[in-house]
Design a protein around this motif. Structure first.
Motif, short mmCIF file in Angstrom:
data_model
loop_
_atom_site.label_atom_id
_atom_site.label_comp_id
_atom_site.label_asym_id
_atom_site.label_seq_id
_atom_site.Cartn_x
_atom_site.Cartn_y
_atom_site.Cartn_z
N ILE A 32 0.95 -1.61 -0.65
CA ILE A 32 -0.36 -0.44 0.05
C ILE A 32 0.89 0.92 -0.12
O ILE A 32 0.56 2.05 -0.74
N VAL A 33 1.71 0.99 0.60
CA VAL A 33 2.92 2.18 0.77
C VAL A 33 3.63 2.53 -0.45
O VAL A 33 3.70 3.76 -0.77
N ALA A 34 4.01 1.68 -0.92
CA ALA A 34 4.54 1.71 -2.55
C ALA A 34 3.50 2.28 -3.70
O ALA A 34 3.76 3.01 -3.91
N LEU A 35 2.54 1.62 -3.73
CA LEU A 35 1.33 1.72 -4.10
C LEU A 35 0.82 3.38 -4.13
O LEU A 35 0.44 4.16 -5.09
N MET A 36 0.69 4.10 -2.64
CA MET A 36 0.89 5.02 -2.74
C MET A 36 1.71 6.71 -2.80
O MET A 36 1.70 7.39 -3.37
N ARG A 37 2.98 5.89 -2.84
CA ARG A 37 4.67 6.58 -4.07
C ARG A 37 3.91 6.74 -4.83
O ARG A 37 4.10 7.56 -5.19
N MET A 38 3.33 5.67 -5.18
CA MET A 38 3.67 6.22 -7.23
C MET A 38 2.55 6.93 -7.73
O MET A 38 2.22 7.87 -8.42
N LEU A 39 1.85 6.49 -6.86
CA LEU A 39 0.09 7.68 -7.26
C LEU A 39 1.16 9.12 -6.58
O LEU A 39 0.83 9.46 -7.50
N LEU A 40 0.77 9.45 -5.69
CA LEU A 40 2.22 10.85 -5.29
C LEU A 40 3.05 11.45 -5.86
O LEU A 40 2.98 12.71 -5.94
N SER A 41 4.00 10.50 -6.20
CA SER A 41 4.59 10.65 -6.99
C SER A 41 4.74 11.77 -8.49
O SER A 41 5.59 12.66 -9.08
N GLN A 42 3.61 10.98 -8.67
CA GLN A 42 2.97 12.50 -10.76
C GLN A 42 3.00 13.93 -10.12
O GLN A 42 2.92 14.64 -10.97
N TYR A 43 2.20 14.03 -8.14
CA TYR A 43 2.27 15.51 -7.70
C TYR A 43 3.95 16.56 -7.52
O TYR A 43 3.47 17.75 -7.25
N GLU A 44 4.20 15.87 -7.90
CA GLU A 44 5.50 16.03 -7.52
C GLU A 44 6.70 16.99 -8.44
O GLU A 44 6.31 16.94 -9.22
N THR A 45 6.98 18.38 -8.12
CA THR A 45 7.94 19.19 -8.32
C THR A 45 9.20 18.32 -9.54
O THR A 45 9.53 17.73 -8.67
#
Length: 91
Positions: A32-45
Motif C-alpha cells: 500500500i505504501v509503494a502504491l501510494m508513493r507511485m500515485l503521489l509521485s506524479q504530483y512532485e515538482t
C-alpha cells in the motif's frame, strides 16, 4: 451506500478519492505504501530549474488577458517594470 455518495461528492468537487480496505493496510502495508508513493509521485515538482523568461512570458499573457483589447509593446513596458520584466525587454 453512504460511502459511495461521499466519494462521488468529493470527486465532483475535484478531489481524487482512493479507497483502501483496512485488511489490505493491515496485511500488505508495504504494498500500500509503494502504491501510494507511485500515485503521489506524479504530483512532485520536477528537479529541473524553470527559466525566468517562462514566468515573464506568463505575466505578459496575464496582462494581455486583463486588458481585453489588443496589447501593444507600450502596454507591456508601462506595466512590466513592477512585474520584474526588465530582463525580457531590456537586453
Amino acid at each position: 451506500m453512504e460511502r459511495c455518495r461521499r466519494e462521488l461528492y468529493l470527486e465532483a468537487l475535484g478531489f481524487r478519492v482512493i479507497s483502501i480496505a483496512y485488511d489490505d493496510v493491515e496485511s500488505n502495508a508495504g504494498l500500500i505504501v509503494a502504491l501510494m508513493r507511485m500515485l503521489l509521485s506524479q504530483y512532485e515538482t520536477s528537479q529541473t530549474p524553470v527559466k525566468r523568461a517562462f514566468f515573464e512570458e506568463n505575466e505578459v499573457i496575464r496582462l494581455a488577458a486583463s486588458l481585453a483589447r489588443p496589447t501593444r509593446p507600450k502596454d507591456v513596458e508601462d506595466h512590466g517594470w513592477p512585474l520584474g520584466l526588465e530582463s525580457m525587454w531590456k537586453k
